[in-house]
Design an enzyme around this catalytic site. Structure first.
Site, PDB file in Angstrom:
ATOM      1  N   VAL A  98      12.324   8.972   7.086  1.00  0.00           N
ATOM      2  CA  VAL A  98      12.669   7.806   7.900  1.00  0.00           C
ATOM      3  C   VAL A  98      12.675   6.561   7.021  1.00  0.00           C
ATOM      4  CG1 VAL A  98      11.944   6.321   9.806  1.00  0.00           C
ATOM      5  CG2 VAL A  98      11.744   8.815  10.008  1.00  0.00           C
TER       6      VAL A  98
ATOM      7  N   SER B  82       0.822  -1.218   0.000  1.00  0.00           N
ATOM      8  CA  SER B  82       0.000   0.000   0.000  1.00  0.00           C
ATOM      9  C   SER B  82       0.854   1.264   0.000  1.00  0.00           C
ATOM     10  CB  SER B  82      -0.922   0.002   1.225  1.00  0.00           C
ATOM     11  OG  SER B  82      -0.196  -0.299   2.415  1.00  0.00           O
TER      12      SER B  82
ATOM     13  N   LYS C  94      10.119  -7.365   5.463  1.00  0.00           N
ATOM     14  CA  LYS C  94      10.271  -7.115   4.022  1.00  0.00           C
ATOM     15  C   LYS C  94      11.070  -5.846   3.758  1.00  0.00           C
ATOM     16  CE  LYS C  94       7.113  -3.744   4.063  1.00  0.00           C
ATOM     17  NZ  LYS C  94       7.337  -2.322   3.704  1.00  0.00           N
TER      18      LYS C  94
ATOM     19  N   GLU D 138      12.675   2.769   7.553  1.00  0.00           N
ATOM     20  CA  GLU D 138      12.512   1.755   8.603  1.00  0.00           C
ATOM     21  C   GLU D 138      13.483   0.588   8.436  1.00  0.00           C
ATOM     22  OE1 GLU D 138      10.860   1.854  11.315  1.00  0.00           O
ATOM     23  OE2 GLU D 138       8.785   2.514  11.105  1.00  0.00           O
TER      24      GLU D 138
END
Length: 332
Positions: free
Chosen positions: A280, A139, A192, A282
């Site tokens: 950012v 998404s 992932k 992750e």
């Protein structure tokens, strides 16, 4: 209609706030940046993260934490993993009634190795916790905000929270499935990102489709190994929260993890790449957490190990690829 507070004014939080408002809900966004708050309230835009998107005029924003907490009984926690515990603790200090928490973060906490729902659970007193869930899957915010067809999964230990999440977000362009495997959905979303950074590196170096396909396939294998060790259902990784999220993040320049990897593959330093992106990523923090977690759990994760060496030990990307290809012979 339902009132919802969105904590965080990044790209995905903004896109989902827009979904909620278009679904007829009353939405208040909270953020620390007063300029971003003023921009949203005045211009109905968030150009830093979603440059060309015009947002629903009914979305309002504030930098007042107390106002944000008092506004609603349902909170969408759209914050980076590294900020989640701090903000959740600040929220807890001001709570006077039960709240439901739905998060969209995709990471593993450094040091504790906890999933995001566990971080929230640690931070919120039981008397104020009405349930914690996650919304995850393939998404990109850039596609959601312009109503491109998107499908995601909602999960919680409490089926009522999963169903609530589905009811709040689902519409004719955002399809939401429920999934009972909270551990698997959270791990799929977090892990992932490691493979996405590696995939970007492969693309940046200029390797072809064979290498990209191998990386995603073997990446999914090590995600599944660790996930099963931590109590996830292996089948979850074949769903939206697993391979679905993996594909979209490993193949698109919308992905900040892929973009970081691509820049590294092109020869940029991590500091240089991050300064250019100003967002950012992750996958950096998740790689650090999962590298140590996998060693603690004795799970073989060669791609994660290789990426850790690139990010934190200054090993060249081509040397790591060579090491991966020259590992001992194995059965698939």
């Amino acid at each position: 209609m339902t009132k919802i507070t969105v904590f965080g004014m990044g790209s995905f939080g903004t896109a989902l706030a827009n979904v909620l408002a278009e679904n007829g809900h009353d939405v208040l966004m909270w953020g620390k940046n007063q300029e971003a708050v003023d921009e949203l309230n005045t211009c109905h835009t968030n150009k830093k993260y979603l440059k060309y998107a015009k947002l629903d005029v009914n979305i309002i924003a504030t930098s007042d934490m107390t106002k944000a907490i008092q506004y609603a009984d349902i909170y969408l926690m759209a914050l980076p993993t590294k900020a989640m515990r701090e903000v959740a603790t600040q929220i807890n200090d001001k709570l006077t009634s039960k709240k439901t928490f739905i998060h969209v973060a995709k990471g593993i906490e450094n040091g504790t190795f906890k999933r995001v729902s566990e971080m929230i659970e640690d931070s919120i007193s039981p008397e104020y916790n009405a349930g914690i869930g996650v919304l995850s899957g393939p998404s990109h915010a850039e596609e959601v905000v312009v109503k491109q067809p998107t499908t995601v999964a909602a999960s919680s230990k409490d089926k009522n929270v999963s169903k609530l999440t589905q009811d709040l977000f689902m519409n004719d362009y955002l399809r939401v499935y429920t999934n009972d495997d909270l551990v698997g959905v959270e791990l799929g979303g977090a892990l992932k990102n490691i493979i996405a950074v590696a995939s970007g590196i492969v693309a940046g170096i200029g390797y072809g489709d064979n290498a990209k396909a191998a990386l995603m396939t073997r990446g999914l294998a090590e995600i599944s190994r660790l996930g099963e060790k931590l109590g996830a259902d292996p089948m979850t990784f074949l769903g939206l929260g697993g391979i679905g999220d993996l594909i979209v993040t490993c193949t698109s320049t919308h992905s900040r993890n892929f973009t970081l990897g691509y820049k590294l593959g092109q020869g940029e330093s991590m500091d240089q790449a991050l300064s250019e992106m100003n967002m950012v990523v992750e996958g950096i923090y998740t790689t650090k957490s999962v590298y140590h977690l996998a060693k603690e759990k004795n799970v073989d994760m060669p791609i994660t190990n290789a990426l850790y060496r690139v990010l934190f030990e200054n090993i060249s990307v081509k040397e790591c690829v060579k090491d991966l290809m020259e590992r001992d012979k194995k059965s698939e």
